[in-house]
Scaffold this motif. Sequence first.
Motif: not given
Length: 311
Positions: A23, A25-26, A66, A92, A128, A130, A239
């Motif tokens: 993974f 960030t995006d 996702l 996410q 995740f 964030q 987020r």
Amino acid sequence: MEQDPAPARWQPTCFAGEARLRFETDNVELQAWLGCQPGTRDISDASDSGNRTMAVQLWADEALLLAEWPLGPLQPDQQRLAPVSGRVPLAQPAGQARRRLALKLVSGQPGSWDRLHACKRLVLPHRFLQPSLAGSVQVRVHGDELKLAIAGISNPRAAGELSGTLALELWALQQPYDGGPFQGQPLGSLTLGRLGGQQQWSDLCPGWHWSAAALPLAGQQGQLTLMLREWTPAAYVTRDWRRLDWPRQPDGQAVSVNRSTTARLRSVPGVSDRLARQLVASRPFASLEQLQRVRGMSDRLYARLRDRLVL
């Protein structure tokens, strides 16, 4: 002259061995193997089968899609195993909960995958990293402003990893939010800036100009929800979030007994549902003193309410 026979059309049927996800960030990168079998019949056995394709999807908690890897022609090895890999955008899920992840092998059309062929559930849940809301979040109305009191906003990513521009958005949602897509009415927004990894903002008190008369109507339109949003190459994404209670009584603002709805009058501390309906049925009032004649209005209660009500 002899023609070469058409190559076998390999159909993936299952996941084989371990699947690895990395993974960012995006984005998310997949390395996996699919077990295949040869055959001339299509995966759907339908007359329009030539238009069908296949894909591998990543799901969270069996509810949130996702990521998706479209599959082209496969070239299995001698053990009839074909690799599938690639780096694709990641949607996410919002929030800090650990999510149960699963890979699904599906067929159909992009955006309309109507057949599930295999599912591989990953053993360990994933959290995740964030930006998130930390501690308590409170909401109140003061005059013509809606005020929030936020204990903190933190960025748990690695030190030095600067977030995208963060913003707060207040929404009245049609359904309680679960971390995925949502629909509702935006009520206000505020841009905060960028936050470094392993850093936190504390004791934030943002506010929006607000029509107090619209408050009870908005309260009946959905779930009041505060969204923490981050700017990405795909625009703002959620987020983290908090579900909030609609503030019932604006601080320092009197309520019109002749013009307010039953729900608005009921929001005044001390006014029951029955008394609010009696007030509406008995108006208009020429003076506040006439409120003492309304059934259910005692002298003691009138003394408490006269500074909170206007004609």
